[in-house]
Each structure stands twice: as C-alpha cells, then as structure tokens.
Design a protein around this motif. Sequence first.
Motif, PDB file in Angstrom:
ATOM      1  N   GLU A 220     -20.921 124.587  75.980  1.00  0.00           N
ATOM      2  CA  GLU A 220     -20.803 123.232  74.839  1.00  0.00           C
ATOM      3  C   GLU A 220     -20.809 123.800  73.440  1.00  0.00           C
ATOM      4  O   GLU A 220     -20.152 123.178  72.761  1.00  0.00           O
ATOM      5  CB  GLU A 220     -22.299 122.402  75.484  1.00  0.00           C
TER       6      GLU A 220
ATOM      7  N   LEU B 169     -13.794 121.801  67.935  1.00  0.00           N
ATOM      8  CA  LEU B 169     -13.858 120.133  67.952  1.00  0.00           C
ATOM      9  C   LEU B 169     -13.789 120.230  66.263  1.00  0.00           C
ATOM     10  O   LEU B 169     -12.905 119.264  65.646  1.00  0.00           O
ATOM     11  CB  LEU B 169     -14.235 119.573  68.120  1.00  0.00           C
ATOM     12  N   LYS B 170     -14.570 121.402  65.622  1.00  0.00           N
ATOM     13  CA  LYS B 170     -15.676 121.655  64.286  1.00  0.00           C
ATOM     14  C   LYS B 170     -14.388 121.758  63.177  1.00  0.00           C
ATOM     15  O   LYS B 170     -14.194 121.933  62.368  1.00  0.00           O
ATOM     16  CB  LYS B 170     -16.520 121.673  64.075  1.00  0.00           C
TER      17      LYS B 170
ATOM     18  N   ALA C 132     -17.842 115.421  73.578  1.00  0.00           N
ATOM     19  CA  ALA C 132     -19.014 115.863  72.701  1.00  0.00           C
ATOM     20  C   ALA C 132     -19.471 114.863  71.434  1.00  0.00           C
ATOM     21  O   ALA C 132     -20.816 115.319  71.393  1.00  0.00           O
ATOM     22  CB  ALA C 132     -18.222 117.088  71.940  1.00  0.00           C
ATOM     23  N   ASP C 133     -19.328 113.964  71.690  1.00  0.00           N
ATOM     24  CA  ASP C 133     -19.322 113.258  70.077  1.00  0.00           C
ATOM     25  C   ASP C 133     -20.727 112.622  70.731  1.00  0.00           C
ATOM     26  O   ASP C 133     -21.631 111.805  69.933  1.00  0.00           O
ATOM     27  CB  ASP C 133     -18.680 111.921  69.526  1.00  0.00           C
ATOM     28  N   GLU C 134     -20.714 112.008  72.030  1.00  0.00           N
ATOM     29  CA  GLU C 134     -21.959 111.287  72.820  1.00  0.00           C
ATOM     30  C   GLU C 134     -22.448 112.035  73.142  1.00  0.00           C
ATOM     31  O   GLU C 134     -24.072 111.731  74.011  1.00  0.00           O
ATOM     32  CB  GLU C 134     -21.033 110.567  74.029  1.00  0.00           C
ATOM     33  N   GLY C 135     -22.251 113.695  72.942  1.00  0.00           N
ATOM     34  CA  GLY C 135     -23.436 114.458  73.312  1.00  0.00           C
ATOM     35  C   GLY C 135     -23.777 114.651  74.518  1.00  0.00           C
ATOM     36  O   GLY C 135     -24.581 114.586  75.027  1.00  0.00           O
ATOM     37  N   ARG C 136     -22.072 114.363  75.531  1.00  0.00           N
ATOM     38  CA  ARG C 136     -22.211 114.274  77.086  1.00  0.00           C
ATOM     39  C   ARG C 136     -21.888 115.584  77.438  1.00  0.00           C
ATOM     40  O   ARG C 136     -21.780 115.345  79.207  1.00  0.00           O
ATOM     41  CB  ARG C 136     -21.734 113.447  77.157  1.00  0.00           C
TER      42      ARG C 136
ATOM     43  N   ALA D  57     -14.012 115.355  73.528  1.00  0.00           N
ATOM     44  CA  ALA D  57     -14.099 115.366  72.052  1.00  0.00           C
ATOM     45  C   ALA D  57     -15.402 113.553  72.284  1.00  0.00           C
ATOM     46  O   ALA D  57     -16.225 114.081  71.388  1.00  0.00           O
ATOM     47  CB  ALA D  57     -13.314 114.996  71.037  1.00  0.00           C
ATOM     48  N   ARG D  58     -14.343 113.157  73.096  1.00  0.00           N
ATOM     49  CA  ARG D  58     -15.442 112.147  73.188  1.00  0.00           C
ATOM     50  C   ARG D  58     -17.260 112.871  73.537  1.00  0.00           C
ATOM     51  O   ARG D  58     -17.971 111.580  72.885  1.00  0.00           O
ATOM     52  CB  ARG D  58     -14.829 110.356  73.897  1.00  0.00           C
TER      53      ARG D  58
ATOM     54  N   HIS E 141     -17.666 122.233  71.092  1.00  0.00           N
ATOM     55  CA  HIS E 141     -18.476 121.475  69.440  1.00  0.00           C
ATOM     56  C   HIS E 141     -17.401 122.223  67.397  1.00  0.00           C
ATOM     57  O   HIS E 141     -16.775 122.372  66.972  1.00  0.00           O
ATOM     58  CB  HIS E 141     -19.287 121.577  69.587  1.00  0.00           C
TER      59      HIS E 141
END
Length: 118
Positions: free
Chosen positions: A30, A37-38, A14-18, A11-12, A34
Amino acid sequence: MAIDRLKVPAARFADEGRLKEIPGIGRDLEQKIHELLKTGTIRDPVEKNAEPPALDAAPFRLPGLDPKLAGLLHRRFHIETLHDLELLARSRLLRTLPGLGAQLERSILDGIENLKKR
C-alpha cells in the motif's frame, strides 16, 4: 479481485484509502503504491537504508559494536540511540541473531555503564 482485474483504477482505491481491500495488498505494498502515485517512482529499498544509522555517528565506542553491526541493528531493530541499544541488550534479543550471544550483550551493557560513569 486482483489489481489488474479492478473495474476502476487502483488510484481511486488509493484516494479513498481502500487499497487494503484488494487481496494481496498489505501495508508495505500500500505504501509503495501511494509512493508510486505521488512521485511516479518507488525508491530502491537499499536507498532507504543508505544513510548510516545515528548510532554509527555517535561520539562513543563500545566493545563489540562496529559500524557493520550497528547498521544491522539499525535495520533489524531500528536502533538509533544509545538508549535504544541498551534496551535491546537488556531484552536479550541480540542473542536471536546468528553469531551474537550473551557475551556481546554483556560487553555492550558494560560499555554503556562505563559511559554513564564518565
């Protein structure tokens, strides 16, 4: 580095777009991560295509174009309008699908020309 061997939660990333930095994760995966997670779930791909393409509901009929073929063209080539269909037929890409050929392209193009005349 695989997702199960990450030192930090996915999730981290994902949050950072990595997420794409993780081997084996492309654009499709990807997007699914997302979505998971959402919403807490991933929609069934069949569900995504459950609604009929706009082309099916259009108020016209073309020779050789039935709902099944319109659905295939929507899924394969993202055909949603009569203009999209005309561009596809003119590109000769219909011929790349098994069982379809130049005759169907010509029928569709002739039908579109007839509709334009009306």
